[in-house]
Design a protein around this motif. Structure first.
Motif, PDB file in Angstrom:
ATOM      1  N   ILE A   1     -13.618  -3.136   7.215  1.00  0.00           N
ATOM      2  CA  ILE A   1     -13.673  -2.234   6.057  1.00  0.00           C
ATOM      3  C   ILE A   1     -14.300  -2.940   4.854  1.00  0.00           C
ATOM      4  O   ILE A   1     -15.167  -2.381   4.181  1.00  0.00           O
TER       5      ILE A   1
ATOM      6  N   VAL B   1     -10.360   4.174   1.040  1.00  0.00           N
ATOM      7  CA  VAL B   1      -9.783   3.527   2.212  1.00  0.00           C
ATOM      8  C   VAL B   1      -8.419   4.163   2.434  1.00  0.00           C
ATOM      9  O   VAL B   1      -7.603   4.213   1.519  1.00  0.00           O
TER      10      VAL B   1
ATOM     11  N   VAL C   1      -7.527   3.208  -2.661  1.00  0.00           N
ATOM     12  CA  VAL C   1      -6.799   2.947  -1.426  1.00  0.00           C
ATOM     13  C   VAL C   1      -5.569   3.845  -1.379  1.00  0.00           C
ATOM     14  O   VAL C   1      -4.747   3.840  -2.298  1.00  0.00           O
TER      15      VAL C   1
ATOM     16  N   TYR D   1     -13.221   5.543   4.599  1.00  0.00           N
ATOM     17  CA  TYR D   1     -12.897   4.614   5.672  1.00  0.00           C
ATOM     18  C   TYR D   1     -11.412   4.711   6.002  1.00  0.00           C
ATOM     19  O   TYR D   1     -10.572   4.757   5.102  1.00  0.00           O
TER      20      TYR D   1
ATOM     21  N   LEU E   1      -8.419   2.714   8.055  1.00  0.00           N
ATOM     22  CA  LEU E   1      -8.010   1.520   8.788  1.00  0.00           C
ATOM     23  C   LEU E   1      -7.119   1.968   9.940  1.00  0.00           C
ATOM     24  O   LEU E   1      -6.011   2.455   9.728  1.00  0.00           O
TER      25      LEU E   1
ATOM     26  N   VAL F   1     -12.498   0.804  -5.497  1.00  0.00           N
ATOM     27  CA  VAL F   1     -12.083   1.233  -4.160  1.00  0.00           C
ATOM     28  C   VAL F   1     -10.715   1.903  -4.267  1.00  0.00           C
ATOM     29  O   VAL F   1      -9.723   1.241  -4.600  1.00  0.00           O
TER      30      VAL F   1
ATOM     31  N   LEU G   1      -6.061  -6.713   2.619  1.00  0.00           N
ATOM     32  CA  LEU G   1      -7.084  -5.851   2.020  1.00  0.00           C
ATOM     33  C   LEU G   1      -7.148  -6.086   0.515  1.00  0.00           C
ATOM     34  O   LEU G   1      -8.238  -6.225  -0.049  1.00  0.00           O
TER      35      LEU G   1
END
Length: 189
Positions: free
Chosen positions: A182, A112, A8, A141, A143, A6, A27
């Motif tokens: 998420i 993310v 970020v 995604y 947040l 993932v 997260l």
């Protein structure tokens, strides 16, 4: 559930509400606790530090991607901050920020974007443009802590309403208000 890498993107600052860093920490903990690997910018300040701290607390795998020799923004240098995280087992060094952005996009299975500044928006738009051009089909995604990205959602709707994007492009960025939401999305990939 398949374990994912993932990527970020988030601020190197903490912001002026403790929720930003708290959400980054949470997260990191939840992704790591669910077995996912976190790819992030390799920094040891602000929300980026909180994300890595949370992932390490949960025993997770973290890949930092850091520009070789970078000493921080003018503000960080003025404050004498050490911006590079030095306790990661997996740090990838790149030549500059453009290469970092490319490497982080390449490494991730999904993206993310948390609250941040110009860099976070640049990374978000690069991921969205590359998805629109079908260079990747990875989920994106955002947040949306306390409506932070509400103006961006409005802008995307405006682009659609004015005929600059079609419905398919209007929905390639998924805005989610909670960290748990998420993580649930990523767990279902």
């Amino acid at each position: 559930m398949n374990m994912k890498k993932v990527t970020v993107y988030l601020g190197a600052a903490k912001g002026n509400d403790e929720k930003y860093a708290a959400n980054a920490y949470r997260l990191g903990m939840l992704l790591a606790g669910n077995g996912h690997t976190i790819v992030y910018g390799g920094s040891d300040v602000g929300c980026m530090k909180a994300l890595a701290d949370g992932a390490q607390m949960a025993g997770g795998d973290i890949i930092g991607v850091f520009p070789q020799g970078f000493k921080g923004s003018m503000h960080a240098v003025k404050l004498g901050l050490k911006v590079e995280r030095t306790d990661l087992q997996n740090m990838v060094y790149v030549a500059d920020f453009a290469e970092r952005k490319k490497k982080m996009e390449e490494l991730g299975d999904c993206f993310v974007i948390m609250p941040g500044a110009f860099g976070s928006l640049d990374e978000l738009f690069t991921c969205a443009c590359n998805r629109a051009l079908r260079k990747h089909l990875k989920p994106i995604y955002v947040l949306d802590t306390n409506g932070y990205y509400a103006p961006l959602q409005q802008m995307i709707n405006n682009m659609f309403n004015c005929g600059f994007i079609v419905e398919d492009l209007r929905t390639i960025i998924k805005f989610i208000p909670t960290v748990e939401g998420i993580v649930e999305e990523i767990n279902s990939l």
